[in-house]
Design an enzyme around this catalytic site. Structure first.
Site, PDB file in Angstrom:
ATOM      1  N   GLN A  62      -5.901  -2.586 -10.168  1.00 46.23           N
ATOM      2  CA  GLN A  62      -6.430  -1.842  -9.026  1.00 46.23           C
ATOM      3  C   GLN A  62      -7.861  -1.436  -9.324  1.00 46.23           C
ATOM      4  O   GLN A  62      -8.117  -0.706 -10.281  1.00 46.23           O
ATOM      5  CB  GLN A  62      -5.574  -0.589  -8.805  1.00 46.23           C
ATOM      6  CG  GLN A  62      -6.025   0.253  -7.642  1.00 46.23           C
ATOM      7  CD  GLN A  62      -5.562   1.694  -7.779  1.00 46.23           C
ATOM      8  OE1 GLN A  62      -5.959   2.412  -8.688  1.00 46.23           O
ATOM      9  NE2 GLN A  62      -4.697   2.119  -6.887  1.00 46.23           N
ATOM     10  N   GLY A  63      -8.811  -1.938  -8.560  1.00 46.35           N
ATOM     11  CA  GLY A  63     -10.219  -1.611  -8.791  1.00 46.35           C
ATOM     12  C   GLY A  63     -10.708  -0.554  -7.821  1.00 46.35           C
ATOM     13  O   GLY A  63     -11.425  -0.866  -6.870  1.00 46.35           O
ATOM     14  N   TYR A  64     -10.326   0.677  -8.041  1.00 46.56           N
ATOM     15  CA  TYR A  64     -10.753   1.776  -7.157  1.00 46.56           C
ATOM     16  C   TYR A  64     -11.748   2.693  -7.873  1.00 46.56           C
ATOM     17  O   TYR A  64     -12.925   2.719  -7.539  1.00 46.56           O
ATOM     18  CB  TYR A  64      -9.550   2.622  -6.708  1.00 46.56           C
ATOM     19  CG  TYR A  64      -8.670   1.998  -5.635  1.00 46.56           C
ATOM     20  CD1 TYR A  64      -8.847   0.689  -5.212  1.00 46.56           C
ATOM     21  CD2 TYR A  64      -7.644   2.748  -5.053  1.00 46.56           C
ATOM     22  CE1 TYR A  64      -8.013   0.138  -4.234  1.00 46.56           C
ATOM     23  CE2 TYR A  64      -6.820   2.212  -4.079  1.00 46.56           C
ATOM     24  CZ  TYR A  64      -6.999   0.898  -3.665  1.00 46.56           C
ATOM     25  OH  TYR A  64      -6.182   0.377  -2.714  1.00 46.56           O
ATOM     26  N   SER A  65     -11.265   3.446  -8.869  1.00 45.90           N
ATOM     27  CA  SER A  65     -12.113   4.474  -9.493  1.00 45.90           C
ATOM     28  C   SER A  65     -13.312   3.866 -10.205  1.00 45.90           C
ATOM     29  O   SER A  65     -13.260   2.734 -10.687  1.00 45.90           O
ATOM     30  CB  SER A  65     -11.299   5.268 -10.515  1.00 45.90           C
ATOM     31  OG  SER A  65     -10.292   6.000  -9.888  1.00 45.90           O
ATOM     32  N   GLU A 105      10.480   2.465   2.457  1.00 43.78           N
ATOM     33  CA  GLU A 105      11.497   3.455   2.127  1.00 43.78           C
ATOM     34  C   GLU A 105      10.975   4.387   1.046  1.00 43.78           C
ATOM     35  O   GLU A 105      11.205   4.183  -0.124  1.00 43.78           O
ATOM     36  CB  GLU A 105      12.772   2.734   1.685  1.00 43.78           C
ATOM     37  CG  GLU A 105      13.396   1.939   2.800  1.00 43.78           C
ATOM     38  CD  GLU A 105      14.277   0.808   2.298  1.00 43.78           C
ATOM     39  OE1 GLU A 105      14.098   0.367   1.146  1.00 43.78           O
ATOM     40  OE2 GLU A 105      15.128   0.363   3.072  1.00 43.78           O
TER      41      GLU A 105
END
Lengths: 393, 356
Positions: free
Chosen positions: A121-124, A240
């Site tokens: 995940q390349g977010y921060s 869910e």
């Protein structure tokens, strides 16, 4: 108030149990091929990857939170594997179902669910933590390719990932910092991608820094439109939600802590006989049970497709606050064992000093996935409807 | 799987809420508080009209058999509005008496709310539990002292805890009974000391487990009431933060205050499910009820005090004054935390029950 399930769900539970008896052998839990084929069977039976379309390797079942809860309970009882964890199955694949193009779905979802494709995940970024939307990694469209430059951080499993889904700045001259962000898929195995592991204070491997220098990705590997990345990353795909999962985990941890307090000796007696430890455990149990039963309420509301309100904004911080208290009591119970750095190796299993990792790791839990301070902002601004703080960038 | 109130319970909650909102809104509170403390007859009759004393006794006993959760929800609302009645005590006496003898001649008047009954359990010095009751009955007579009895001046009957985990009924006009009012911190539940001098009593024929269940129910109802107190503290503070201005802005815009308020809500809100579960256990999972009751009572009465104190801090100087309403809730929360035993004592009992 009724904590039982009705006849229809009892029947469903019986089916799940029968499936597990027939298909799951705990003795083979370390055999990867066996586990992979178990997951495949469980998916076909409708128990795993339930809400993903069949054509992309899911079960194609309509959401039903009570069925999902029954599956969790029964799988946990016999320690059968659930869906693969990680960013790919939990974040990228649901996002693609909602926003991806047909080609993107075709290419990525099935292989992500099977574990063949692993995702970072390349977010921060170093300068964009809680204020994620101020991120600076840039992508420019050059011909039929995006050219990406920048740096990502806290990237879990970056070393072993084939791909990254990243938030990058593609638009300038837009109304807000959010409007300049796009959601790109990037091949990690190419020149210009440098992964540098960061060692967490409790040892082991957790996350990395990722440097991106003139990294390229095809023009059509953008999910959603240009400038829509912020909304895409908040994908609210109907799924869910596991509203009791974390709370059940807190109760498990609490019960283990009680066990440790019964075995560790303080002042010549089991630690649990110390009035101070008993009182601290008693206080903690109040929080643990309040959190657990609040999960039951959320499960009930989820099953009706209704919002449980402010309590549903409290799960993350409740869990991490409980983690802090566990750490505090564990330290008191372990006494000088809390000074031993636990060693995990094939020929050595650590004793109760393994709790040192829990003590230190509980801090990571208050930071990752939205810090406790940000959680309090959410409760205050969305839950209590207090005035929002103005952003200065 | 349905962990929520029923439609019927929500309707009951709403009706008590709207009744108390009109009869006991915050502005009226201080004046009532300054008047002679005691039973608020107007609210008492309205709660009786809703049918609360009928809730616990089973249909065979002439009641509604609606269970403790229903009564607990009503207790929550009474806590939220700091209603000055001993309704929770009264309902428990009714249940004990119905368990003793459903045809008891005192029941009709109690069910109709024409008479008032309260609990006389405490002997002070940390002795709240049935196993700690020391008052001895001899030939149908009592000699000794019970403390911290709420609304004694308004009560017609007392349900007295005796040595050996037994319960006895004493009428207010019984010979040798002296009721001495105490200047109470919590004027919404004023307390008295009862002295028995060769006072006649009637022992109820209840098993120790039935007495234990009445005690557990008392803990749970009080936990529910304390949740109401806590929620009121959060609500009134949030409203204040949205209206009070300093430095040219609403104080609710300051992150320090936002986090203070969020932390208050974070303590209080999960308590709802905790008391619901305890009340449900009392109704449907009796083997879990004793422990669920002490956990809920210890946790929630403690948080109610913590939150009321935090609410005073949020309000600043005004909340230190007598004329502002907040101290009414703070003092009631303090009372509830002590009544039936301090949290630490409850937790010590919960540890024993789990065989720690």
């Amino acid at each position: 108030m009724d904590l039982s399930y009705n006849a229809e769900y009892d029947q469903y539970r019986a089916e799940v149990v029968a499936f597990l008896v027939k298909n799951w052998n705990l003795a083979l839990a370390r055999d990867e091929t066996y586990v992979a084929s178990f997951r495949k069977n469980a998916t076909q039976a409708g128990y795993l990857y339930r809400n993903f379309p069949k054509q992309y390797g899911g079960a194609g079942v309509a959401p039903d939170v009570l069925q999902a809860q029954i599956i969790r309970e029964e799988f946990a009882k016999v320690r059968a594997p659930k869906e693969l964890g990680g960013n790919g199955t939990m974040m990228l694949a649901p996002t693609l179902v909602e926003y991806g193009t047909d080609q993107q779905k075709e290419k990525f979802i099935a292989k992500t669910l099977s574990g063949e494709y692993r995702w970072a995940q390349g977010y921060s970024e170093p300068g964009a933590g809680s204020d994620l939307a101020s991120l600076k990694t840039k992508a420019e469209l050059v011909g039929d390719e995006w050219v990406i430059n920048g740096q990502k951080i806290w990237t879990t499993d970056a070393q072993s990932s084939n791909y990254m889904f990243a938030l990058v700045r593609t638009e300038t001259d837009v109304a807000s910092k959010h409007a300049g962000i796009s959601y790109l898929l990037i091949d990690m195995k190419q020149p210009g991608v440098t992964v540098r592991p960061l060692k967490p204070m409790y040892g082991g491997h957790a996350f990395c820094e990722v440097f991106l220098e003139d990294v390229r990705t095809p023009a059509d590997w953008i999910v959603g439109e240009r400038g829509e990345g912020w909304a895409v990353s908040k994908s609210t795909l109907k799924h869910e939600r596991n509203s009791v999962g974390a709370a059940t985990g807190a109760l498990d941890t609490f019960n283990k802590l009680v066990k440790v307090a019964k075995t560790e000796i303080l002042d010549g007696k089991p630690a649990i006989e110390s009035p101070l430890i008993r009182e601290q455990l008693g206080v903690l149990e109040g929080y643990v049970r309040a959190h657990l039963y609040s999960g039951y309420y959320q499960l009930t509301k989820d099953a009706q497709g209704k919002s449980a309100g402010i309590i549903s904004m409290m799960n993350k911080i409740n869990s991490s606050n409980i983690g802090h208290k566990v750490a505090e009591i564990a330290t008191a119970v372990l006494e000088d064992k809390s000074l031993i750095s636990p060693v995990f190796s094939p020929d050595h299993k650590p004793g109760n000093e393994r709790w040192v990792n829990q003590i230190l790791g509980s801090l990571a839990a208050t930071i990752g996935g939205g810090t406790s301070n940000i959680q309090l902002n959410i409760i205050a601004e969305r839950g209590l409807e207090l005035p929002r703080e103005e952003s200065k960038n | 799987m349905y962990f929520d109130l029923t439609e019927e319970q929500y309707m009951l909650k709403d009706s008590i809420e709207s009744m108390l909102a009109s009869k006991n809104e915050d502005a009226q509170q201080v004046k009532k508080y300054d008047d002679k403390p005691g039973l608020d007859r107007d609210i008492w009759l309205a709660l009786v009209a809703v049918g609360l004393p009928m809730v616990l006794p089973t249909e065979e006993q002439g009641g509604l058999g609606m269970g403790l959760l229903t009564l607990a929800v009503a207790a929550e609302v009474q806590g939220y509005y700091a209603a000055a009645t001993p309704m929770q005590d009264h309902c428990l006496v009714v249940k004990a008496l119905a368990d003793h003898n459903a045809a008891d001649g005192r029941l009709p008047g109690l069910l109709a709310g024409e008479q008032v009954a309260v609990l006389a359990w405490s002997e002070g010095q940390g002795n709240w539990l049935p196993s700690q009751w020391g008052l001895v009955e001899h030939d149908g007579r009592l000699n000794g002292v019970k403390r911290d009895v709420i609304f004694a001046a308004d009560a017609d009957f007392f349900l007295v805890g005796l040595q050996g985990q037994r319960l006895a009924m004493v009428a207010k006009d019984a010979s040798g009974l002296v009721i001495e009012a105490v200047e109470s911190v919590d004027r919404t539940q004023p307390i008295s000391t009862l002295t028995f001098q060769n006072t006649p009593c009637e022992i109820l024929t209840l098993a120790a487990s039935q007495v234990g269940a009445i005690f557990d129910a008392a803990l749970i109802l009080q936990a529910a009431e304390s949740f109401g107190l806590g929620r009121h503290s959060v609500q009134i503070s949030v409203v204040y933060a949205k209206t009070r201005e300093q430095f040219g802005r609403l104080i609710g815009e300051f992150q320090a205050l936002k986090h203070q308020l969020a932390n208050m809500a974070l303590e209080v809100e999960p308590c709802q499910a905790l008391y619901w579960y305890a009340a449900h256990a009392w109704d449907a999972i009796p083997e879990e009820a004793p422990r669920a009751a002490v956990i809920a009572n210890a946790h929630i009465t403690e948080i109610a005090v913590k939150t009321a104190r935090a609410a005073v801090e949020v309000h600043g100087g005004i909340a230190i004054t007598w004329e502002f309403v907040l101290h009414i809730w703070l003092k009631r929360a303090m009372h509830n935390k002590v009544r039936f035993g301090l949290p630490a004592a409850q937790r010590a009992r919960s540890a024993l029950l789990e065989d720690w």
